[in-house]
Every structure is written in C-alpha cells, then in structure tokens.
Design a protein around this motif. Sequence first.
Motif, PDB file in Angstrom:
ATOM      1  N   GLN A 180      46.448  34.261  20.998  1.00 26.23           N
ATOM      2  CA  GLN A 180      47.018  33.240  20.138  1.00 26.23           C
ATOM      3  C   GLN A 180      48.010  32.348  20.876  1.00 26.23           C
ATOM      4  O   GLN A 180      49.044  31.988  20.360  1.00 26.23           O
ATOM      5  CB  GLN A 180      47.728  33.914  18.942  1.00 26.23           C
ATOM      6  CG  GLN A 180      46.828  34.791  18.109  1.00 26.23           C
ATOM      7  CD  GLN A 180      45.690  34.024  17.462  1.00 26.23           C
ATOM      8  OE1 GLN A 180      45.882  32.905  17.011  1.00 26.23           O
ATOM      9  NE2 GLN A 180      44.515  34.612  17.412  1.00 26.23           N
ATOM     10  N   ASN A 181      47.711  31.952  22.093  1.00 20.29           N
ATOM     11  CA  ASN A 181      48.653  31.131  22.849  1.00 20.29           C
ATOM     12  C   ASN A 181      48.285  29.656  22.833  1.00 20.29           C
ATOM     13  O   ASN A 181      48.715  28.900  23.665  1.00 20.29           O
ATOM     14  CB  ASN A 181      48.796  31.647  24.288  1.00 20.29           C
ATOM     15  CG  ASN A 181      47.500  31.602  25.054  1.00 20.29           C
ATOM     16  OD1 ASN A 181      46.546  30.970  24.616  1.00 20.29           O
ATOM     17  ND2 ASN A 181      47.455  32.265  26.179  1.00 20.29           N
ATOM     18  N   GLY A 182      47.472  29.250  21.896  1.00 22.33           N
ATOM     19  CA  GLY A 182      47.122  27.846  21.751  1.00 22.33           C
ATOM     20  C   GLY A 182      45.788  27.509  22.373  1.00 22.33           C
ATOM     21  O   GLY A 182      44.893  27.050  21.697  1.00 22.33           O
ATOM     22  N   GLY A 183      45.618  27.732  23.670  1.00 22.67           N
ATOM     23  CA  GLY A 183      44.398  27.345  24.359  1.00 22.67           C
ATOM     24  C   GLY A 183      43.362  28.437  24.420  1.00 22.67           C
ATOM     25  O   GLY A 183      42.277  28.234  24.925  1.00 22.67           O
ATOM     26  N   GLY A 184      43.664  29.609  23.926  1.00 19.38           N
ATOM     27  CA  GLY A 184      42.708  30.692  23.964  1.00 19.38           C
ATOM     28  C   GLY A 184      42.657  31.416  25.292  1.00 19.38           C
ATOM     29  O   GLY A 184      41.945  32.379  25.449  1.00 19.38           O
ATOM     30  N   GLU A 185      43.407  30.944  26.284  1.00 18.85           N
ATOM     31  CA  GLU A 185      43.435  31.591  27.588  1.00 18.85           C
ATOM     32  C   GLU A 185      44.616  32.558  27.652  1.00 18.85           C
ATOM     33  O   GLU A 185      45.634  32.352  27.021  1.00 18.85           O
ATOM     34  CB  GLU A 185      43.585  30.543  28.693  1.00 18.85           C
ATOM     35  CG  GLU A 185      42.395  29.613  28.803  1.00 18.85           C
ATOM     36  CD  GLU A 185      42.573  28.577  29.894  1.00 18.85           C
ATOM     37  OE1 GLU A 185      43.429  28.773  30.783  1.00 18.85           O
ATOM     38  OE2 GLU A 185      41.858  27.577  29.862  1.00 18.85           O
ATOM     39  N   THR A 186      44.466  33.586  28.441  1.00 19.11           N
ATOM     40  CA  THR A 186      45.548  34.534  28.637  1.00 19.11           C
ATOM     41  C   THR A 186      46.376  34.053  29.814  1.00 19.11           C
ATOM     42  O   THR A 186      45.851  33.804  30.897  1.00 19.11           O
ATOM     43  CB  THR A 186      44.991  35.941  28.910  1.00 19.11           C
ATOM     44  OG1 THR A 186      44.130  36.288  27.827  1.00 19.11           O
ATOM     45  CG2 THR A 186      46.098  36.953  28.997  1.00 19.11           C
ATOM     46  N   THR A 187      47.673  33.910  29.603  1.00 17.92           N
ATOM     47  CA  THR A 187      48.557  33.378  30.630  1.00 17.92           C
ATOM     48  C   THR A 187      49.252  34.495  31.396  1.00 17.92           C
ATOM     49  O   THR A 187      49.169  35.664  31.024  1.00 17.92           O
ATOM     50  CB  THR A 187      49.635  32.493  29.985  1.00 17.92           C
ATOM     51  OG1 THR A 187      50.464  33.327  29.156  1.00 17.92           O
ATOM     52  CG2 THR A 187      49.024  31.383  29.149  1.00 17.92           C
ATOM     53  N   ALA A 188      49.973  34.108  32.463  1.00 13.17           N
ATOM     54  CA  ALA A 188      50.752  35.086  33.226  1.00 13.17           C
ATOM     55  C   ALA A 188      51.803  35.733  32.332  1.00 13.17           C
ATOM     56  O   ALA A 188      52.073  36.928  32.444  1.00 13.17           O
ATOM     57  CB  ALA A 188      51.403  34.421  34.429  1.00 13.17           C
ATOM     58  N   ALA A 189      52.389  34.960  31.416  1.00 16.14           N
ATOM     59  CA  ALA A 189      53.371  35.527  30.486  1.00 16.14           C
ATOM     60  C   ALA A 189      52.714  36.572  29.596  1.00 16.14           C
ATOM     61  O   ALA A 189      53.315  37.612  29.299  1.00 16.14           O
ATOM     62  CB  ALA A 189      53.999  34.421  29.645  1.00 16.14           C
ATOM     63  N   ILE A 195      42.502  49.419  36.834  1.00 14.71           N
ATOM     64  CA  ILE A 195      43.033  49.348  35.469  1.00 14.71           C
ATOM     65  C   ILE A 195      41.963  49.791  34.474  1.00 14.71           C
ATOM     66  O   ILE A 195      42.228  50.583  33.572  1.00 14.71           O
ATOM     67  CB  ILE A 195      43.521  47.927  35.137  1.00 14.71           C
ATOM     68  CG1 ILE A 195      44.730  47.553  36.015  1.00 14.71           C
ATOM     69  CG2 ILE A 195      43.883  47.811  33.647  1.00 14.71           C
ATOM     70  CD1 ILE A 195      45.098  46.086  35.959  1.00 14.71           C
ATOM     71  N   ALA A 196      40.762  49.284  34.629  1.00 12.99           N
ATOM     72  CA  ALA A 196      39.686  49.584  33.681  1.00 12.99           C
ATOM     73  C   ALA A 196      39.270  51.049  33.718  1.00 12.99           C
ATOM     74  O   ALA A 196      39.135  51.688  32.667  1.00 12.99           O
ATOM     75  CB  ALA A 196      38.482  48.688  33.960  1.00 12.99           C
ATOM     76  N   ASN A 197      39.082  51.592  34.919  1.00 12.25           N
ATOM     77  CA  ASN A 197      38.502  52.928  35.057  1.00 12.25           C
ATOM     78  C   ASN A 197      39.504  54.032  35.386  1.00 12.25           C
ATOM     79  O   ASN A 197      39.146  55.207  35.372  1.00 12.25           O
ATOM     80  CB  ASN A 197      37.418  52.900  36.142  1.00 12.25           C
ATOM     81  CG  ASN A 197      36.320  51.927  35.808  1.00 12.25           C
ATOM     82  OD1 ASN A 197      35.928  51.780  34.662  1.00 12.25           O
ATOM     83  ND2 ASN A 197      35.824  51.234  36.803  1.00 12.25           N
ATOM     84  N   GLY A 198      40.740  53.643  35.719  1.00 10.32           N
ATOM     85  CA  GLY A 198      41.729  54.635  36.126  1.00 10.32           C
ATOM     86  C   GLY A 198      41.463  55.093  37.544  1.00 10.32           C
ATOM     87  O   GLY A 198      40.460  54.743  38.163  1.00 10.32           O
ATOM     88  N   ARG A 199      42.420  55.884  38.064  1.00 11.18           N
ATOM     89  CA  ARG A 199      42.259  56.429  39.410  1.00 11.18           C
ATOM     90  C   ARG A 199      43.340  57.478  39.611  1.00 11.18           C
ATOM     91  O   ARG A 199      44.493  57.245  39.262  1.00 11.18           O
ATOM     92  CB  ARG A 199      42.397  55.327  40.458  1.00 11.18           C
ATOM     93  CG  ARG A 199      42.174  55.827  41.881  1.00 11.18           C
ATOM     94  CD  ARG A 199      42.060  54.710  42.868  1.00 11.18           C
ATOM     95  NE  ARG A 199      43.378  54.138  43.114  1.00 11.18           N
ATOM     96  CZ  ARG A 199      43.587  53.128  43.930  1.00 11.18           C
ATOM     97  NH1 ARG A 199      42.579  52.548  44.535  1.00 11.18           N
ATOM     98  NH2 ARG A 199      44.800  52.667  44.120  1.00 11.18           N
ATOM     99  N   GLY A 200      42.973  58.605  40.163  1.00 13.49           N
ATOM    100  CA  GLY A 200      43.946  59.676  40.365  1.00 13.49           C
ATOM    101  C   GLY A 200      44.534  60.103  39.031  1.00 13.49           C
ATOM    102  O   GLY A 200      43.812  60.427  38.110  1.00 13.49           O
ATOM    103  N   THR A 226      41.689  41.379  33.028  1.00 15.45           N
ATOM    104  CA  THR A 226      41.528  40.337  34.033  1.00 15.45           C
ATOM    105  C   THR A 226      42.856  39.624  34.285  1.00 15.45           C
ATOM    106  O   THR A 226      43.242  39.407  35.442  1.00 15.45           O
ATOM    107  CB  THR A 226      40.450  39.322  33.610  1.00 15.45           C
ATOM    108  OG1 THR A 226      39.205  40.005  33.480  1.00 15.45           O
ATOM    109  CG2 THR A 226      40.314  38.185  34.611  1.00 15.45           C
ATOM    110  N   ALA A 227      43.568  39.274  33.222  1.00 14.74           N
ATOM    111  CA  ALA A 227      44.854  38.596  33.368  1.00 14.74           C
ATOM    112  C   ALA A 227      45.867  39.491  34.070  1.00 14.74           C
ATOM    113  O   ALA A 227      46.587  39.046  34.971  1.00 14.74           O
ATOM    114  CB  ALA A 227      45.384  38.173  31.996  1.00 14.74           C
ATOM    115  N   LEU A 228      45.903  40.759  33.684  1.00 15.84           N
ATOM    116  CA  LEU A 228      46.838  41.705  34.291  1.00 15.84           C
ATOM    117  C   LEU A 228      46.521  41.901  35.774  1.00 15.84           C
ATOM    118  O   LEU A 228      47.419  41.889  36.615  1.00 15.84           O
ATOM    119  CB  LEU A 228      46.800  43.029  33.542  1.00 15.84           C
ATOM    120  CG  LEU A 228      47.776  44.115  33.986  1.00 15.84           C
ATOM    121  CD1 LEU A 228      49.223  43.628  33.921  1.00 15.84           C
ATOM    122  CD2 LEU A 228      47.593  45.361  33.122  1.00 15.84           C
ATOM    123  N   SER A 229      45.239  42.038  36.105  1.00 12.40           N
ATOM    124  CA  SER A 229      44.875  42.244  37.511  1.00 12.40           C
ATOM    125  C   SER A 229      45.170  40.997  38.343  1.00 12.40           C
ATOM    126  O   SER A 229      45.634  41.109  39.483  1.00 12.40           O
ATOM    127  CB  SER A 229      43.411  42.656  37.646  1.00 12.40           C
ATOM    128  OG  SER A 229      42.553  41.662  37.141  1.00 12.40           O
TER     129      SER A 229
END
Length: 119
Positions: A38-47, A89-94, A109-112
């Motif tokens: 819901q950030n206006g443009g539909g894209e996920t931002t760094a924030a 992030i998606a699959n975990g590790r250790g 994707t945004a977080l990575s």
Amino acid sequence: MTTKKLAITALIVLMFAVVAACGKSDKDETPSTPDTTQNGGGETTAADAEKVYQANCIGCHATDLAGGVGPNLQKVGGKLSSDEIKTTIANGRGGMPAFKDKLSDTEITALSSWLAEHK
C-alpha cells in the motif's frame, strides 16, 4: 562445582530458548509482516524492506544488523549476491528458518535487494 554446573546448564537452556524463538511463527497470531503493498505505486521500497526486517529479523540479527543469535549482516552484500540472500531468506540455512511461507515473494525480493546493498 555444583553452582558452576547449574550456571552452565541454565546458560545452555537459555541459548536453546533464544534459538527456538528465532523466526517463530504462530498461525493464530496477527501476522508480524507489515503491509508493503500500500505504498502508492504498488512497488516495495527500501523503507518497506526495512519494516519487513524489523518485523521478522531483528530477533536474531539485531536492529543494526550486527548479529547475535544469527550472523552479522552489516556487510552481507559483499559476501553474497542478492539471489543468494533471497534463497537463504526463502529456504533458510543452518539455524535460520525458512520464510517462504511467512513472507511474500515481493517482500523477500525487496529484503534481499536491501541486504545486498550492505557491503
């Protein structure tokens, strides 16, 4: 000697409790992932990515990415590509749990991408 053994046992139990709480997911609770659509443009931002990090990652990686239970992520982008971070992030590790069922593909994707900028 008994006090020392008790202290060591208590420390080990505490460590297991912290690791068990890392990435905990309760289906009955309100999701801890902020709405990033819901950030206006539909894209996920760094924030938005920072909000996802704060809601899901600081328990193990700290607010400043310095680590603790999980590894230090302050320079993770210098070691891993965005795709490698996304896979982790998606699959975990250790000891890290998988977040593919907790976070959307857009959030992962945004977080990575955001973490990959930390070099």
